[in-house]
Design an enzyme around this catalytic site. Structure first.
Site, PDB file in Angstrom:
ATOM      1  N   ASP A  59     -53.734  -8.856 132.340  1.00 16.64           N
ATOM      2  CA  ASP A  59     -53.665 -10.191 132.929  1.00 16.64           C
ATOM      3  C   ASP A  59     -54.663 -10.289 134.072  1.00 16.64           C
ATOM      4  O   ASP A  59     -55.812 -10.697 133.885  1.00 16.64           O
ATOM      5  CB  ASP A  59     -52.234 -10.475 133.385  1.00 16.64           C
ATOM      6  CG  ASP A  59     -52.007 -11.926 133.776  1.00 16.64           C
ATOM      7  OD1 ASP A  59     -52.974 -12.610 134.160  1.00 16.64           O
ATOM      8  OD2 ASP A  59     -50.856 -12.399 133.712  1.00 16.64           O
ATOM      9  N   ARG A  71     -55.563  -7.571 135.735  1.00 18.31           N
ATOM     10  CA  ARG A  71     -56.166  -6.230 135.708  1.00 18.31           C
ATOM     11  C   ARG A  71     -55.769  -5.394 136.926  1.00 18.31           C
ATOM     12  O   ARG A  71     -56.177  -4.232 137.069  1.00 18.31           O
ATOM     13  CB  ARG A  71     -57.685  -6.309 135.573  1.00 18.31           C
ATOM     14  CG  ARG A  71     -58.337  -5.007 135.112  1.00 18.31           C
ATOM     15  CD  ARG A  71     -59.747  -5.225 134.586  1.00 18.31           C
ATOM     16  NE  ARG A  71     -59.698  -5.787 133.236  1.00 18.31           N
ATOM     17  CZ  ARG A  71     -60.768  -6.144 132.540  1.00 18.31           C
ATOM     18  NH1 ARG A  71     -61.980  -5.991 133.065  1.00 18.31           N
ATOM     19  NH2 ARG A  71     -60.652  -6.648 131.327  1.00 18.31           N
ATOM     20  N   TRP A  95     -48.791 -17.736 128.962  1.00 20.88           N
ATOM     21  CA  TRP A  95     -47.721 -16.783 129.236  1.00 20.88           C
ATOM     22  C   TRP A  95     -47.239 -16.207 127.907  1.00 20.88           C
ATOM     23  O   TRP A  95     -46.765 -16.940 127.046  1.00 20.88           O
ATOM     24  CB  TRP A  95     -46.551 -17.435 129.982  1.00 20.88           C
ATOM     25  CG  TRP A  95     -45.562 -16.380 130.359  1.00 20.88           C
ATOM     26  CD1 TRP A  95     -44.381 -16.083 129.770  1.00 20.88           C
ATOM     27  CD2 TRP A  95     -45.730 -15.425 131.409  1.00 20.88           C
ATOM     28  NE1 TRP A  95     -43.788 -15.011 130.369  1.00 20.88           N
ATOM     29  CE2 TRP A  95     -44.603 -14.569 131.382  1.00 20.88           C
ATOM     30  CE3 TRP A  95     -46.732 -15.192 132.360  1.00 20.88           C
ATOM     31  CZ2 TRP A  95     -44.442 -13.517 132.282  1.00 20.88           C
ATOM     32  CZ3 TRP A  95     -46.572 -14.144 133.258  1.00 20.88           C
ATOM     33  CH2 TRP A  95     -45.429 -13.333 133.204  1.00 20.88           C
ATOM     34  N   TYR A 122     -43.025 -11.402 124.914  1.00 23.64           N
ATOM     35  CA  TYR A 122     -42.933 -10.282 123.973  1.00 23.64           C
ATOM     36  C   TYR A 122     -41.495 -10.117 123.482  1.00 23.64           C
ATOM     37  O   TYR A 122     -40.548 -10.447 124.195  1.00 23.64           O
ATOM     38  CB  TYR A 122     -43.442  -9.001 124.624  1.00 23.64           C
ATOM     39  CG  TYR A 122     -44.929  -9.021 124.864  1.00 23.64           C
ATOM     40  CD1 TYR A 122     -45.821  -8.731 123.834  1.00 23.64           C
ATOM     41  CD2 TYR A 122     -45.451  -9.365 126.111  1.00 23.64           C
ATOM     42  CE1 TYR A 122     -47.193  -8.776 124.040  1.00 23.64           C
ATOM     43  CE2 TYR A 122     -46.820  -9.410 126.327  1.00 23.64           C
ATOM     44  CZ  TYR A 122     -47.689  -9.116 125.290  1.00 23.64           C
ATOM     45  OH  TYR A 122     -49.039  -9.177 125.487  1.00 23.64           O
ATOM     46  N   GLU A 136     -38.591  -8.526 125.460  1.00 28.19           N
ATOM     47  CA  GLU A 136     -38.072  -9.271 126.611  1.00 28.19           C
ATOM     48  C   GLU A 136     -36.972 -10.250 126.203  1.00 28.19           C
ATOM     49  O   GLU A 136     -36.269 -10.788 127.055  1.00 28.19           O
ATOM     50  CB  GLU A 136     -39.206 -10.053 127.279  1.00 28.19           C
ATOM     51  CG  GLU A 136     -40.330  -9.175 127.809  1.00 28.19           C
ATOM     52  CD  GLU A 136     -41.572  -9.968 128.177  1.00 28.19           C
ATOM     53  OE1 GLU A 136     -41.674 -11.142 127.750  1.00 28.19           O
ATOM     54  OE2 GLU A 136     -42.444  -9.425 128.861  1.00 28.19           O
TER      55      GLU A 136
END
Length: 206
Positions: A116, A118, A183, A186, A189
């Protein structure tokens, strides 16, 4: 409103499968270090595709790093997170054990789910390089340890963190897919996996 994209376990599985040959050919990892919690599942799936006949499974170590915070407007039914500014260690390698000495001179693949800002990846690489160098100095070893990175998704956005120049120039960074700044939700989650998969099925390709 933040746009959400839902990724399924099948998609994660296929992204790992599609990346495995490049990782084997170019990175030749002896060890994986998964960044928790998002890197655990991809690392385990990836290990199955990196396994070669008569060769042992590639070991997986784990570290835990946290960078995200919830928006004040988040609700339990609609949680939204934003990258924070400080990396917090929640789990790390045992520097007093033989684990660190065993990393010296190896090809180490760091695995996470998303690149994202980094910031987390920068922290992981810098701290692991420092710890491995300490272990090498202690062992009197001049062997070089090579780090590489695999992520499922790279967000196409300006990065706050930076990775070593030689890593990027040598092609030791691989994102299975580059996406816009959305966003990504996954499957690990999800508290309702059926709802998650239905949302994934109803969205347009990302």
């Amino acid at each position: 409103m933040v746009e959400k994209v839902y990724v399924t376990y099948n998609e994660v599985h296929k992204l790992c499968q599609a990346s495995a040959d490049r990782i084997l050919d170019d990175f030749k990892p002896n060890l994986m270090i998964a960044i928790g919690g998002g890197g655990y599942v991809p690392a385990r799936i990836l290990r199955s595709f990196l396994k070669r006949p008569s060769a042992p499974n590639i070991p997986i170590q784990a570290i835990g790093l946290s960078l995200y915070e919830q928006f004040p407007s988040s609700t339990p039914s609609n949680p939204v997170e934003t990258p924070g500014t400080k990396v917090t260690r929640t789990q790390w390698l045992d520097l007093s054990s033989l684990e660190m000495a065993n990393l010296v001179g190896k090809n180490i693949l760091i695995v996470d789910e998303v690149d994202d800002t980094r910031t987390t990846l920068e922290y992981a690489v810098k701290e692991l390089q420092k710890d491995v160098q300490t272990a090498a100095d202690k062992a009197g070893s001049a062997e070089t340890t090579h780090f590489s990175i695999f992520v499922l998704h790279n967000k196409d956005k300006p990065k706050k963190g930076h990775l070593p120049q030689d890593m990027m120039e040598d092609g030791r960074y691989l994102a299975a897919r580059t996406v816009s700044d959305v966003w990504i939700c996954y499957p690990w989650e999800a508290t309702d996996i059926d709802k998650h998969d239905n949302l994934a099925a109803s969205q347009s390709n990302y």
